[in-house]
Design an enzyme around this catalytic site. Structure first.
Site, PDB file in Angstrom:
ATOM      1  N   CYS A   9       0.832  -1.212   0.000  1.00  0.00           N
ATOM      2  CA  CYS A   9       0.000   0.000   0.000  1.00  0.00           C
ATOM      3  C   CYS A   9       0.865   1.259   0.000  1.00  0.00           C
ATOM      4  O   CYS A   9       1.775   1.414   0.822  1.00  0.00           O
ATOM      5  CB  CYS A   9      -0.901  -0.032   1.232  1.00  0.00           C
ATOM      6  SG  CYS A   9      -1.712   1.517   1.580  1.00  0.00           S
ATOM      7  N   CYS A  12       0.724   3.221   3.307  1.00  0.00           N
ATOM      8  CA  CYS A  12       1.517   2.521   4.334  1.00  0.00           C
ATOM      9  C   CYS A  12       2.996   2.823   4.135  1.00  0.00           C
ATOM     10  O   CYS A  12       3.726   3.070   5.100  1.00  0.00           O
ATOM     11  CB  CYS A  12       1.280   1.013   4.269  1.00  0.00           C
ATOM     12  SG  CYS A  12      -0.269   0.480   5.037  1.00  0.00           S
ATOM     13  N   ASP A  35      -0.753  16.649   0.282  1.00  0.00           N
ATOM     14  CA  ASP A  35      -1.279  15.962  -0.895  1.00  0.00           C
ATOM     15  C   ASP A  35      -0.416  16.331  -2.105  1.00  0.00           C
ATOM     16  O   ASP A  35      -0.046  17.489  -2.299  1.00  0.00           O
ATOM     17  CB  ASP A  35      -2.740  16.369  -1.135  1.00  0.00           C
ATOM     18  CG  ASP A  35      -3.442  15.424  -2.100  1.00  0.00           C
ATOM     19  OD1 ASP A  35      -4.348  14.679  -1.668  1.00  0.00           O
ATOM     20  OD2 ASP A  35      -3.090  15.429  -3.303  1.00  0.00           O
ATOM     21  N   ASN A  92     -13.434  10.347   1.708  1.00  0.00           N
ATOM     22  CA  ASN A  92     -14.116   9.677   0.602  1.00  0.00           C
ATOM     23  C   ASN A  92     -14.163   8.185   0.889  1.00  0.00           C
ATOM     24  O   ASN A  92     -13.161   7.595   1.302  1.00  0.00           O
ATOM     25  CB  ASN A  92     -13.370   9.921  -0.709  1.00  0.00           C
ATOM     26  CG  ASN A  92     -13.432  11.371  -1.144  1.00  0.00           C
ATOM     27  OD1 ASN A  92     -14.461  12.022  -0.998  1.00  0.00           O
ATOM     28  ND2 ASN A  92     -12.333  11.890  -1.665  1.00  0.00           N
ATOM     29  N   GLY A  98     -15.612   8.782  -5.136  1.00  0.00           N
ATOM     30  CA  GLY A  98     -14.387   8.944  -5.917  1.00  0.00           C
ATOM     31  C   GLY A  98     -13.126   8.551  -5.191  1.00  0.00           C
ATOM     32  O   GLY A  98     -12.043   9.056  -5.504  1.00  0.00           O
ATOM     33  N   THR A 100      -9.808   6.937  -4.464  1.00  0.00           N
ATOM     34  CA  THR A 100      -8.815   6.361  -5.387  1.00  0.00           C
ATOM     35  C   THR A 100      -7.703   5.611  -4.661  1.00  0.00           C
ATOM     36  O   THR A 100      -7.079   4.736  -5.250  1.00  0.00           O
ATOM     37  CB  THR A 100      -8.181   7.455  -6.270  1.00  0.00           C
ATOM     38  OG1 THR A 100      -7.544   8.417  -5.429  1.00  0.00           O
ATOM     39  CG2 THR A 100      -9.222   8.140  -7.137  1.00  0.00           C
ATOM     40  N   HIS A 103      -6.360   3.266   1.364  1.00  0.00           N
ATOM     41  CA  HIS A 103      -5.887   3.340   2.750  1.00  0.00           C
ATOM     42  C   HIS A 103      -6.606   4.569   3.306  1.00  0.00           C
ATOM     43  O   HIS A 103      -6.427   5.683   2.780  1.00  0.00           O
ATOM     44  CB  HIS A 103      -4.363   3.500   2.788  1.00  0.00           C
ATOM     45  CG  HIS A 103      -3.774   3.633   4.162  1.00  0.00           C
ATOM     46  ND1 HIS A 103      -2.737   2.842   4.617  1.00  0.00           N
ATOM     47  CD2 HIS A 103      -4.064   4.481   5.189  1.00  0.00           C
ATOM     48  CE1 HIS A 103      -2.416   3.186   5.860  1.00  0.00           C
ATOM     49  NE2 HIS A 103      -3.209   4.196   6.225  1.00  0.00           N
ATOM     50  N   HIS A 105      -7.982   7.821   4.547  1.00  0.00           N
ATOM     51  CA  HIS A 105      -7.315   9.113   4.690  1.00  0.00           C
ATOM     52  C   HIS A 105      -8.348  10.218   4.826  1.00  0.00           C
ATOM     53  O   HIS A 105      -9.420  10.156   4.238  1.00  0.00           O
ATOM     54  CB  HIS A 105      -6.384   9.396   3.501  1.00  0.00           C
ATOM     55  CG  HIS A 105      -7.037   9.220   2.162  1.00  0.00           C
ATOM     56  ND1 HIS A 105      -7.215   7.985   1.588  1.00  0.00           N
ATOM     57  CD2 HIS A 105      -7.564  10.126   1.300  1.00  0.00           C
ATOM     58  CE1 HIS A 105      -7.822   8.138   0.420  1.00  0.00           C
ATOM     59  NE2 HIS A 105      -8.053   9.423   0.219  1.00  0.00           N
ATOM     60  N   HIS A 107      -8.919  14.158   4.222  1.00  0.00           N
ATOM     61  CA  HIS A 107      -8.403  15.348   3.543  1.00  0.00           C
ATOM     62  C   HIS A 107      -8.652  16.561   4.436  1.00  0.00           C
ATOM     63  O   HIS A 107      -9.789  16.792   4.855  1.00  0.00           O
ATOM     64  CB  HIS A 107      -9.153  15.603   2.227  1.00  0.00           C
ATOM     65  CG  HIS A 107      -8.982  14.544   1.183  1.00  0.00           C
ATOM     66  ND1 HIS A 107      -8.106  14.676   0.124  1.00  0.00           N
ATOM     67  CD2 HIS A 107      -9.585  13.339   1.007  1.00  0.00           C
ATOM     68  CE1 HIS A 107      -8.187  13.601  -0.663  1.00  0.00           C
ATOM     69  NE2 HIS A 107      -9.082  12.777  -0.143  1.00  0.00           N
TER      70      HIS A 107
END
Ligand code: AMP
Ligand code: ZN
Length: 118
Positions: A9, A12, A35, A92, A98, A100, A103, A105, A107
């Site tokens: 991943c 990870c 990001d 998300n 959406g 993608t 793992h 996360h 935002h």
């Protein structure tokens, strides 16, 4: 108890320091990094260090570190100078959202007015 990491991943690998990223905060439970393709002047991703694919992958036993993720988001927002101007924390989950990277996360977005309201 936080899960272990998954060696296949990408997030990870970021948490483990195996691939480069601009880390803004890290402790034993969570990692926060910029990001790669920012959607706002401040765009930081906050992740658990263990591998969880999405929110559906979490349970009651994860409530403590999940709370720490949100407190971390608020602290980073203050550090990045958007504590007062405002920010948004978005997760998300699944195709309609959406997602993608699989793992989990969070935002953290801010530094400009948001394009839409919910
Ligand atoms: P999501 O659509 O919620 O799955 O968001 C995945 C986010 O990860 C996107 O905003 C990508 O720009 C970001 N991203 C993907 N790979 C990396 C990376 N190696 N370093 C930093 N951010 C990344
Ligand atoms: Zn992972």
């Amino acid at each position: 108890m936080m899960r272990n990491f998954d060696s296949d991943c990408i997030f990870c690998k970021i948490a483990q320091g195996e691939i480069p990223s601009e880390i803004v905060y890290q402790d034993e439970k969570v990692t926060a990094f910029k990001d790669l393709s920012p959607k706002a002047p401040v765009h930081v991703l906050i992740i658990p260090n263990g591998h969880y694919s999405d929110l559906n992958d979490c349970g009651e036993e994860d409530a403590e570190w999940m709370g720490q993720v949100l407190l971390t988001a608020a602290r980073i927002a203050r550090e990045q100078g958007i504590g007062e101007s405002g920010y948004r924390v978005i997760v998300n989950a699944g195709p309609d959202a959406g997602q993608t990277v699989f793992h989990l996360h969070y935002h953290l977005l801010g530094g400009k007015p948001m394009a839409f309201t919910v």
